[in-house]
Design an enzyme around this catalytic site. Structure first.
Site, PDB file in Angstrom:
ATOM      1  N   ASP A 140     -11.596  -7.187  -3.699  1.00 37.13           N
ATOM      2  CA  ASP A 140     -11.793  -6.540  -2.408  1.00 37.13           C
ATOM      3  C   ASP A 140     -13.064  -5.696  -2.351  1.00 37.13           C
ATOM      4  O   ASP A 140     -13.411  -5.192  -1.294  1.00 37.13           O
ATOM      5  CB  ASP A 140     -10.579  -5.678  -2.041  1.00 37.13           C
ATOM      6  N   ASP A 442       4.460  -4.995   0.506  1.00 37.83           N
ATOM      7  CA  ASP A 442       5.345  -5.804  -0.318  1.00 37.83           C
ATOM      8  C   ASP A 442       6.813  -5.660   0.105  1.00 37.83           C
ATOM      9  O   ASP A 442       7.498  -6.648   0.379  1.00 37.83           O
ATOM     10  CB  ASP A 442       5.152  -5.461  -1.808  1.00 37.83           C
TER      11      ASP A 442
HETATM   12  O1  LIG Z   1      -7.424  -2.612  -0.227  1.00 38.94           O
HETATM   13  C1  LIG Z   1      -6.809  -2.889  -1.255  1.00 38.94           C
HETATM   14  C2  LIG Z   1      -6.004  -1.956  -1.920  1.00 38.94           C
HETATM   15  C3  LIG Z   1      -5.353  -2.347  -3.082  1.00 38.94           C
HETATM   16  N1  LIG Z   1      -5.506  -3.594  -3.580  1.00 38.94           N
HETATM   17  C4  LIG Z   1      -4.818  -3.977  -4.837  1.00 38.94           C
HETATM   18  O2  LIG Z   1      -3.449  -3.682  -4.761  1.00 38.94           O
HETATM   19  C5  LIG Z   1      -2.937  -3.468  -6.054  1.00 38.94           C
HETATM   20  C6  LIG Z   1      -2.034  -2.261  -6.075  1.00 38.94           C
HETATM   21  O3  LIG Z   1      -2.759  -1.083  -5.939  1.00 38.94           O
HETATM   22  P1  LIG Z   1      -2.441   0.225  -6.831  1.00 38.94           P
HETATM   23  O4  LIG Z   1      -3.365   1.271  -6.399  1.00 38.94           O
HETATM   24  O5  LIG Z   1      -2.381  -0.133  -8.247  1.00 38.94           O
HETATM   25  O6  LIG Z   1      -1.039   0.632  -6.252  1.00 38.94           O
HETATM   26  P2  LIG Z   1       0.383   0.791  -6.970  1.00 38.94           P
HETATM   27  O7  LIG Z   1       1.064   1.898  -6.284  1.00 38.94           O
HETATM   28  O8  LIG Z   1       0.300   0.828  -8.427  1.00 38.94           O
HETATM   29  O9  LIG Z   1       1.007  -0.587  -6.502  1.00 38.94           O
HETATM   30  C7  LIG Z   1       2.328  -0.843  -6.091  1.00 38.94           C
HETATM   31  O10 LIG Z   1       2.532  -0.535  -4.730  1.00 38.94           O
HETATM   32  C8  LIG Z   1       1.699  -1.229  -3.814  1.00 38.94           C
HETATM   33  C9  LIG Z   1       2.168  -0.870  -2.428  1.00 38.94           C
HETATM   34  O11 LIG Z   1       2.038   0.468  -2.169  1.00 38.94           O
HETATM   35  C10 LIG Z   1       1.767  -2.733  -3.989  1.00 38.94           C
HETATM   36  O12 LIG Z   1       0.773  -3.325  -3.212  1.00 38.94           O
HETATM   37  C11 LIG Z   1       1.512  -3.068  -5.428  1.00 38.94           C
HETATM   38  O13 LIG Z   1       1.591  -4.443  -5.639  1.00 38.94           O
HETATM   39  C12 LIG Z   1       2.517  -2.334  -6.289  1.00 38.94           C
HETATM   40  O14 LIG Z   1       2.312  -2.650  -7.658  1.00 38.94           O
HETATM   41  C13 LIG Z   1      -4.123  -3.322  -6.997  1.00 38.94           C
HETATM   42  O15 LIG Z   1      -4.244  -4.475  -7.780  1.00 38.94           O
HETATM   43  C14 LIG Z   1      -5.292  -3.185  -6.044  1.00 38.94           C
HETATM   44  O16 LIG Z   1      -6.455  -3.723  -6.574  1.00 38.94           O
HETATM   45  C15 LIG Z   1      -6.284  -4.521  -2.915  1.00 38.94           C
HETATM   46  O17 LIG Z   1      -6.419  -5.658  -3.370  1.00 38.94           O
HETATM   47  N2  LIG Z   1      -6.917  -4.150  -1.768  1.00 38.94           N
END
Ligand SMILES: O=c1ccn([C@@H]2O[C@H](COP(=O)(O)OP(=O)(O)O[C@H]3O[C@H](CO)[C@@H](O)[C@H](O)[C@H]3O)[C@@H](O)[C@H]2O)c(=O)[nH]1
Ligand SMILES: [Mn+2]
Length: 733
Positions: A140, A442
Site C-alpha cells: 500500500d 475483517d
Molecule cells: O491502509 C492499510 C492499512 C493496513 N494494511 C495492512 O493491514 C495489516 C494489519 O495492520 P496492523 O497495523 O498490523 O493491524 P493489527 O491490529 O495488528 O491487525 C488486525 O486487525 C486489523 C483490523 O483492525 C486487521 O485488518 C488485521 O488483519 C488484523 O491482524 C497489515 O499487514 C498492514 O500492512 C494495509 O494493507 N493497508
C-alpha cells in the site's frame, strides 16, 4: 462415495468440563442476581447520604452482570477441531485446489521489507504443490524498497524452497528458522551455503533501506524499476503490478528443476482524491488481480508480519473445505493470531484467553469471527455468494487463460483492475469483496458471510500456524485496541448489526458472542464509575457496599472470588503465567479506561458525521532502547497522550483516596479502625487493588529516569487533576 466407508476429513469434539463449567456459571449467576436485589432494595432515600452514588453503582452492576451473561455465550458450547491430513492426501492428492495467498503491507518504515519478504518466503514454501500455489504481495506504500526486497526474495526462493523440502525446515521463514537453531545444528555445507545466500540478500535489502532508495546499479539490472519513474508519493502513484514468477511458464524452476509458486507484486493506484479503504481496499484489488492470474478457489490472507510457522496449514485448512459430508457449509477457516515477540509475563496482555477459550466457544455456536490474518476463505463467498443447502460447492475453478502475448501486456491489463477508479459505481466494498467503512473490515466481512447462512471454523493446531509481532509499547496496544473496539461498536450500530441484521440469520448464542465483542467499548462507563466513585466515597466515609456482618456480604464475596479464580484458571489453562495474569488485569483496566473511551467517543462523532474512519498501522519495528525495556518487561509509557493522562489521573486519584483514608484513621480517632473495616472493607479493598495494580505507573510517574517513564508534563497534569477532584469531593461536596 460409499457411505459405510466414509471417513471424515475432520472431527469436532466438545470441550471437556462443559457440565462443570455450566454449574459454576449458574452459581455465579445466582450471586449476581442477589447483588442486583441488594442494590435495588437498599437505595438510600432522597436526602440520605450516597443516594446518587448508590444508583450509579446499581447501573454499573447491572451492566457488569449483563456483560458477564454475554460472555457466557463464549464459554457455554466450546468445541475443538481435529484434522486428518493423511486422509486428505490419500483421497485428493492429485485434485488439490489452487490456493492464492494474499500478504498485505502498508509502509516500509514501520513494516520493514526484510520482515515482509520473510513472511512471503514462508508462505511460498508451504508443503503444497508449487504449481498450485500463488503468492500476492499488496504494497500500500507502493515502495520501490519493498519491491526490491521482493525481487531479491524471488531469486532467493529458488534456493530456499528446495532446501526447505530437503531438510524439512520448520518454520519456513528463513529469519525465524535461523534464529531457532542452536550452533550445533549449523554444521553442514548446505546449511552454510543457504545461510550465506540469505545474508547476502538481507544485506542488499538493508543497504537499500538505509539509503532510502534502490541503487542505480540494481535499477539498471531489472527493467521493472522503471515503473517508479512516474511515482510521486505513497499516497499518489499509478498502479504497479509485476509478475515476478509465473508458474505457468515452464522455464521458471528452482535450482533442482522443480516449478516455483507464482509470485506477484501489486501496488494499487493511490490518488489523494480517491479514498483507498485501507486493508479492505488492498484485499479487494488482490481478489480481482488474482482472479486473472491464478484464480485459486481458496484464498489465504496474512498480515505482513504473520509468517507461516507450520508448513502443513494449507492441508489442514483443506480438510475443512474438502470433507464430502460437511464442508459445503463452511466459508472460512480462521487460525489464531499468535505472536513470536511476547515476553514471559506479557506486560501488555495477550489474546490468550480469546484464542484458547473464547473462540472455541464461538466456534461451537456457528463459527469464529474473521480476524484478518491467518484465515482461509472460499473465493466465491468473498464474491458474495449466498449459502444454499442444495448447491454442493466444489473447489475446482477454471484456470484463467493467458491471452496476452507477453507479460507486460498482461501486467498492463491487470493494473487497470487495481486502479483507484475501478470500483466506482460497482458493488465492490459493499456486496462484493471485503466490506468498506469499518476499521475492522475483517470482522464485518466475516459477519455478513455468516449472515448469508455460512459457517466458519476455528482451528488451533498444536504447532502454531502463524506467528506475528505484537505491540511493544503501551501506546501502541491502546491505539490498536481503540481501533478494534471502535470497529466492533461501528458494526453494532451499522446496518449490518448482529442484532438487527443478524436476527434470524445467526443463532442466538452466536449473536450474543458477537455482542460481547461489539460491546467492548461501552464497558468504559461502568469501569470508570467503579474505579472512581467508590474511592471518592471512601474519602467521605460513605459506604457503598454491605457490611461484613450483613448477609448480603456473601454474594459480593462469592462473585468476586469466583470470578477471580475463574479468570485465573482460564489464564493458566491458556498457557499464561501467574504474573502474566496480574499484568492482564492491569491492561484490562487500562484498555477500559482509555482505548474504549476514545473508541466510544469517536464512534459517536462518526454517527453524527464529524469524524472519518482511520486505520493507524501498528509499527513492527522497535528501537533498541525501547526493545531492551520491553524484554525486561518494563512498561513503556513514553510520550504524552490524552489516554495516558486519563490513566495517570485515575491512578493518582485512587492513591490520594487511599492516603486520605489512612491519614484520617491515624490523625483523627473519631472513627475506630474496626468500625471502618467492618463497614467499608470491600470499598477499601477495591481502592487498594486499584492502587496495587497501578504500582508500575506510580514508578513511571515519579521514580523512573529512562525514556519510557511518564513525561513530566503528564505527571503534573495528573497530580493537579486528581488533587482537585479529591479536594472538591472532600471539602465542598
Ligand atoms: O491502509 C492499510 C492499512 C493496513 N494494511 C495492512 O493491514 C495489516 C494489519 O495492520 P496492523 O497495523 O498490523 O493491524 P493489527 O491490529 O495488528 O491487525 C488486525 O486487525 C486489523 C483490523 O483492525 C486487521 O485488518 C488485521 O488483519 C488484523 O491482524 C497489515 O499487514 C498492514 O500492512 C494495509 O494493507 N493497508
Ligand atoms: Mn498486526
Amino acid at each position: 462415495m460409499d457411505k459405510l466407508k466414509y471417513e471424515p476429513l475432520f472431527e469436532t469434539k466438545k470441550a471437556k468440563g462443559r457440565i462443570l463449567y455450566r454449574l459454576f456459571a449458574s452459581s455465579m449467576f445466582c450471586g449476581i442476581i442477589f447483588i442486583w436485589i441488594y442494590r435495588l432494595c437498599n437505595i438510600p432515600e432522597p436526602g440520605e447520604n450516597g443516594r446518587y452514588g448508590w444508583i450509579g453503582m446499581l447501573g454499573a452492576e447491572l451492566w457488569f452482570g449483563f456483560y458477564w451473561l454475554l460472555t457466557q455465550s463464549l464459554r457455554w458450547n466450546r468445541v475443538h477441531r481435529h484434522t486428518f491430513r493423511d486422509r486428505l492426501l490419500l483421497r485428493y492428492e492429485n485434485e488439490l485446489p489452487r490456493v492464492d495467498v494474499f500478504v498485505c503491507t502498508a509502509d516500509p518504515a514501520i513494516e520493514p521489507p526484510i520482515m515482509v519478504i520473510n513472511t512471503v518466503l514462508s508462505v511460498m514454501a508451504y508443503n503444497y504443490p508449487p504449481e498450485k500455489l500463488s503468492v500476492y504481495l499488496s504494497d500500500d506504500a507502493g515502495s520501490e524498497l519493498t519491491f526490491h526486497a521482493l525481487l531479491e526474495a524471488s531469486r532467493f526462493a529458488k534456493h530456499w524452497l528446495p532446501y526447505c523440502k530437503k531438510v524439512s525446515v520448520e518454520p519456513r521463514s528463513p529469519a525465524a528458522y535461523f534464529t531457532s537453531l542452536s550452533v550445533s545444528d549449523q554444521s553442514d555445507a548446505d546449511f552454510s551455503e543457504i545461510k550465506r545466500l540469505y545474508e547476502d540478500m538481507a544485506n542488499s535489502i538493508e543497504v537499500a533501506c538505509k539509503a532510502g532508495t534502490v541503487s542505480d546499479q540494481a535499477k539498471l539490472e531489472y527493467t521493472g524499476f522503471s515503473k517508479w519513474d512516474s511515482y510521486s508519493s505513497k499516497k499518489n502513484h499509478a498502479a504497479i503490478l509485476q509478475i515476478l514468477i509465473d508458474s505457468r511458464d515452464e522455464e521458471t524452476m528452482d535450482i533442482d528443476g522443480v516449478r516455483l509458486p507464482t509470485l506477484v507484486y501489486v501496488a494499487r493506484e493511490k490518488r489523494p482524491q480517491h479514498f483507498h479503504n485501507f486493508k479492505a481496499g488492498a484485499m479487494n484489488a488482490l481478489i480481482r488481480v488474482s482472479s486473472e492470474i491464478s484464480n485459486g478457489p481458496v484464498i489465504l490472507n496474512v498480515d505482513c508480519d504473520m509468517y507461516s510457522n507450520n508448513s502443513n496449514s494449507i492441508q489442514d485448512a483443506l480438510c475443512f473445505f474438502m470433507d464430502e459430508e460437511r464442508s459445503h457449509e463452511i466459508a472460512f477457516v480462521q487460525f489464531p493470531q499468535s505472536f513470536e515477540n511476547t515476553t514471559k509475563n506479557e506486560v501488555y496482555g495477550s489474546l490468550r484467553v480469546i484464542d484458547e477459550v473464547e473462540f472455541h466457544g464461538v466456534d461451537g455456536n456457528g463459527g469464529p469471527l474473521y480476524t484478518g490474518t491467518g484465515c482461509f476463505h472460499r473465493r466465491d463467498t468473498l464474491y458474495g455468494r449466498e449459502f444454499s443447502k442444495e448447491a454442493k460447492t466444489d473447489l475446482k475453478s477454471a484456470y484463467p487463460e493467458k491471452t496476452e502475448k507477453n507479460v507486460h501486456e498482461l501486467e498492463e491489463r491487470l493494473e487497470r483492475l487495481a486502479s483507484s477508479t475501478y470500483e466506482q459505481n460497482t458493488q465492490w466494498g459493499n456486496e462484493i469483496g471485503l466490506k468498506y467503512g469499518c476499521p475492522v473490515e475483517d470482522v464485518l466481512t466475516g459477519l455478513t458471510i455468516q449472515c448469508k447462512g455460512w459457517k466458519s471454523v476455528y482451528y488451533r493446531p498444536k504447532r502454531k500456524a502463524f506467528l506475528g509481532l505484537t505491540a511493544t509499547t503501551l501506546d501502541q496496544i491502546l491505539v490498536q485496541h481503540k481501533r478494534w473496539s471502535e470497529g466492533d461498536l461501528n458494526i453494532l450500530l451499522s446496518k449490518y448489526s448482529p442484532v438487527w441484521y443478524g436476527l434470524g440469520k445467526l443463532n442466538f448464542c452466536h449473536m450474543l458472542g458477537y455482542l460481547t465483542y461489539c460491546l467492548w467499548s461501552p464497558n468504559f462507563l461502568a469501569t470508570l464509575y467503579y474505579s472512581i466513585v467508590p474511592s471518592l466515597y471512601l474519602l467521605k466515609g460513605i459506604s457503598l457496599f454491605p457490611q461484613v456482618s450483613s448477609k448480603w456480604f456473601l454474594p459480593f464475596t462469592y462473585v468476586i472470588i469466583a470470578e477471580l479464580i475463574n479468570s485465573f484458571a482460564e489464564f493458566l489453562y491458556s498457557g499464561g503465567t501467574v504474573l502474566g495474569w496480574w499484568n492482564e488485569q492491569r491492561i484490562w483496566l487500562y484498555k477500559r479506561t482509555s482505548s474504549y473511551i476514545f473508541a466510544f467517543l469517536d464512534t459517536m462523532l462518526k454517527l453524527f458525521g464529524s469524524s472519518n474512519t482511520t486505520f493507524i498501522v501498528t509499527p513492527k519495528v522497535t528501537d533498541d532502547d525501547v526493545l531492551s525495556r520491553y524484554k525486561q518487561e518494563k512498561m513503556e509509557f513514553g510520550s504524552a497522550s490524552p489516554m495516558l493522562t486519563i490513566l495517570s489521573t485515575l491512578a493518582m486519584l485512587n492513591l490520594f483516596c487511599l492516603v486520605g483514608l489512612v491519614k484520617k484513621l491515624i490523625l483523627t480517632r473519631e472513627v475506630g479502625l474496626k468500625y471502618v473495616f467492618g463497614t467499608m472493607v470491600l470499598q477499601i479493598l477495591l481502592c487498594g487493588v486499584l492502587v496495587f495494580v497501578n504500582l508500575p505507573l506510580y514508578n513511571a510517574l515519579f521514580f523512573r529516569q529512562d525514556k519510557g517513564k511518564v513525561p513530566s508534563s503528564t505527571t503534573v497534569q495528573s497530580v493537579v487533576f486528581a488533587l482537585s477532584v479529591c479536594t472538591c469531593v472532600a471539602y465542598l461536596y
